[in-house]
Every structure is written in C-alpha cells, then in structure tokens.
Motif scaffolding. Structure first.
Motif, short mmCIF file in Angstrom:
data_model
loop_
_atom_site.label_atom_id
_atom_site.label_comp_id
_atom_site.label_asym_id
_atom_site.label_seq_id
_atom_site.Cartn_x
_atom_site.Cartn_y
_atom_site.Cartn_z
N THR A 130 71.50 14.07 98.71
CA THR A 130 71.78 14.10 97.27
C THR A 130 71.39 12.80 96.58
OG1 THR A 130 74.07 13.47 97.81
CG2 THR A 130 73.63 15.81 97.41
N PHE A 131 71.47 11.68 97.30
CA PHE A 131 71.09 10.40 96.71
C PHE A 131 69.60 10.39 96.39
CE2 PHE A 131 69.25 6.17 97.23
CZ PHE A 131 70.00 5.43 96.32
N TYR A 132 68.79 10.85 97.35
CA TYR A 132 67.34 10.86 97.14
C TYR A 132 66.94 11.90 96.11
CZ TYR A 132 67.33 7.91 101.26
OH TYR A 132 67.56 6.88 102.15
N PHE A 133 67.65 13.04 96.11
CA PHE A 133 67.37 14.04 95.08
C PHE A 133 67.74 13.51 93.70
CE2 PHE A 133 68.18 17.43 98.54
CZ PHE A 133 66.88 17.31 98.98
N GLY A 134 68.78 12.66 93.66
CA GLY A 134 69.15 12.03 92.40
C GLY A 134 68.06 11.10 91.90
N GLN A 135 67.45 10.34 92.82
CA GLN A 135 66.33 9.48 92.44
C GLN A 135 65.15 10.31 91.93
OE1 GLN A 135 65.76 7.10 96.12
NE2 GLN A 135 66.31 5.30 94.90
N ALA A 136 64.92 11.45 92.57
CA ALA A 136 63.84 12.34 92.14
C ALA A 136 64.14 12.90 90.75
CB ALA A 136 63.66 13.48 93.13
N GLY A 137 65.40 13.25 90.51
CA GLY A 137 65.80 13.77 89.21
C GLY A 137 65.63 12.74 88.11
N LEU A 138 65.96 11.48 88.42
CA LEU A 138 65.78 10.40 87.44
C LEU A 138 64.31 10.23 87.10
CD1 LEU A 138 66.92 8.01 85.82
CD2 LEU A 138 66.72 6.62 87.89
N ALA A 139 63.47 10.25 88.11
CA ALA A 139 62.03 10.13 87.88
C ALA A 139 61.51 11.31 87.04
CB ALA A 139 61.28 10.06 89.21
N ALA A 140 62.02 12.51 87.34
CA ALA A 140 61.59 13.70 86.59
C ALA A 140 62.02 13.60 85.13
CB ALA A 140 62.17 14.95 87.23
N PHE A 141 63.20 13.06 84.89
CA PHE A 141 63.69 12.88 83.52
C PHE A 141 62.77 11.94 82.75
CE2 PHE A 141 66.33 10.18 80.69
CZ PHE A 141 66.64 11.14 79.73
N MET A 142 62.34 10.87 83.39
CA MET A 142 61.45 9.91 82.74
C MET A 142 60.08 10.54 82.47
SD MET A 142 62.36 6.52 84.95
CE MET A 142 64.05 5.91 85.05
N ILE A 143 59.62 11.37 83.40
CA ILE A 143 58.35 12.05 83.21
C ILE A 143 58.42 12.97 81.98
CG2 ILE A 143 56.76 13.75 84.20
CD1 ILE A 143 57.56 12.64 86.97
N ALA A 144 59.54 13.68 81.85
CA ALA A 144 59.71 14.58 80.71
C ALA A 144 59.65 13.82 79.39
CB ALA A 144 61.04 15.32 80.84
N LEU A 145 60.25 12.63 79.36
CA LEU A 145 60.20 11.80 78.16
C LEU A 145 58.78 11.32 77.88
CD1 LEU A 145 63.44 9.64 78.56
CD2 LEU A 145 63.11 11.67 77.15
N ASP A 146 58.05 10.98 78.94
CA ASP A 146 56.66 10.55 78.78
C ASP A 146 55.80 11.68 78.23
OD1 ASP A 146 57.23 8.05 79.71
OD2 ASP A 146 56.43 8.36 81.71
N VAL A 147 56.01 12.87 78.74
CA VAL A 147 55.25 14.03 78.26
C VAL A 147 55.53 14.26 76.78
CG1 VAL A 147 54.96 16.52 78.46
CG2 VAL A 147 55.10 15.12 80.52
N SER A 148 56.79 14.09 76.39
CA SER A 148 57.17 14.24 74.99
C SER A 148 56.42 13.24 74.10
CB SER A 148 58.67 14.05 74.82
OG SER A 148 59.05 14.09 73.46
N VAL A 149 56.32 12.00 74.59
CA VAL A 149 55.60 10.97 73.83
C VAL A 149 54.12 11.32 73.71
CG1 VAL A 149 54.86 8.56 73.86
CG2 VAL A 149 57.21 9.14 74.43
N ILE A 150 53.53 11.81 74.79
CA ILE A 150 52.12 12.18 74.78
C ILE A 150 51.86 13.33 73.81
CG2 ILE A 150 50.24 13.14 76.18
CD1 ILE A 150 51.49 11.68 78.59
#
Length: 232
Positions: A130-150
C-alpha cells in the motif's frame, strides 16, 4: 577509501542541508520579492541536486522507496520552477515531456508494490504494498494536473503561482521528512524526540498552506503588477 556512491551521498547531504536552509528563508519571505527570488534560486538548484543524488544512491542501495521519493522531488522542483518561468498562459515542450518522469515513477512504484505483495513477509525494505501504491497514486495525481495544464495551454494569475508554491512546498516537505523523521539517529540524543523532530515538518506544512490560501483568496496575485516594491 571513498567510493563513488559515498561521494555522491556526501553531495546529497550537503545539497539537502543547503536546500532546507535556503528553503526556510524563501518560505518565510514575501513571494515575488528580491529576498524570495534570491534564496529561491539557491533552493531550486540544491533541491535538484539533492533529488537526483538521493535517487541514485537509493537505487544503488536497493531502496525503491527512497529512489521514487528522490525522483519525485526532482520532478516537483523542476515543474514548480517552470511554472513561474513561463509567461502567463504559455507552455512549452518541457511541460509536455516532464509528466513522463512522474509516469515512470508511478509504473516503478506499482511494480515494487506488486513485488512486495508476493514476498513472504509482504514488504520490501519494511514497506507494505500500500505504501508503494500510495507513491504511484501521488505520481498519478501530479500527472493529471500536468495534463490539465497542457490542455488549458498554461496557467495565469493565482493558479500559476499556486502551482509553483505547492510543488516547492511539497518537495521541501519530503526533504524535511526524510531528514528529521527518516534519519533521527543523526541528531543528538536530547533532541531525538518525535515532538521535536516533527516540529520543522509541521511548520513547513502550515506555512505552505498559509501562502497557498493567501494566493488563492486575496487579490495579491490576481493581476500582474507593473512593478514590485523593493523588499525591506
């Protein structure tokens, strides 16, 4: 005899120390003024070095949790820096390519999480899946924000400043957590108490939230100013 990894570790520690000191000045100074900009430059460079060297050392020592944290710190600081380097409503190739680093972290974190679930003890380096999946989720959240900016073609006004602030603040939070809570043994015994070591981390969180709220709910950064007064 010092090895390459040992030398890079020393650089990592020095960069982290400089990053926390310069970040503290930058965090408490008024945003956009000369004092903030001067120390912000130092913070930016030192955190890039800290993130990159930390990820390298962690990878060489087979510590995937710290490898991911180092790469995400590098990504956070670089994207935060570009948020204010770009003109309002402008993006470039960097904004389109940088999410690939976060995507790599997410994929790596998921693979480590799956591997942890398949071990007999259910952990890797003491961390559950769950810790590593949490890190993956955090990265995915940031990607979603980046896509929004693009998709929006860039940010302007308070949103642009807020992106810069929260990403820099989060990077500093990661660094402070790693030093104060992740390595308490480096501090003298009298101060090696959770309430003392957690205080700097809490201060970073509270101060970052304060500036985010000020940016979002005041008119200070709503419109570009013709000039800024000199800091005193």
């Amino acid at each position: 005899m010092l090895t390459v990894v040992s030398i890079i570790l020393i650089i990592h520690i020095c960069a982290g120390t400089i990053g926390l000191l310069s970040g503290t000045v930058s965090l408490f100074s008024r945003k956009g003024f000369p004092l903030h900009r001067k120390w912000g430059h130092i913070f930016f460079v030192s955190m890039l070095v800290m993130g990159a060297t930390g990820a390298f050392v962690a990878f060489m020592r087979d510590r995937p949790d710290s490898t991911i944290a180092g790469l995400l710190t590098f990504y956070l600081v670089s994207t935060a820096w570009m948020a204010v380097r770009r003109k309002s409503g402008e993006i470039g190739n960097f904004e389109k390519i940088s999410p690939l680093l976060a995507l790599s972290c997410a994929i790596y974190a998921i693979s480590v999480g799956v591997a942890a679930a398949e071990t007999e003890i259910g952990t890797i380096r003491g961390f559950p899946p769950t810790f590593y999946f949490g890190q993956a989720g955090l990265a995915a959240f940031m990607i979603a924000l980046d896509v929004s900016v693009i998709v929006r073609g860039g940010l302007s006004g308070a949103q642009r400043i807020a992106r810069h602030l929260w990403r820099m603040g989060f990077a500093m939070f990661v660094a402070a957590t790693s030093i104060f809570l992740g390595n308490p043994q480096v501090f003298p015994e009298p101060v090696r108490r959770i309430e003392i070591l957690a205080a700097p981390v809490l201060i970073i969180v509270v101060t970052s939230v304060f500036w985010l709220l000020r940016v979002q709910f005041t008119n200070l950064y709503k419109k570009p100013k013709k000039s800024l007064p000199h800091a005193t």
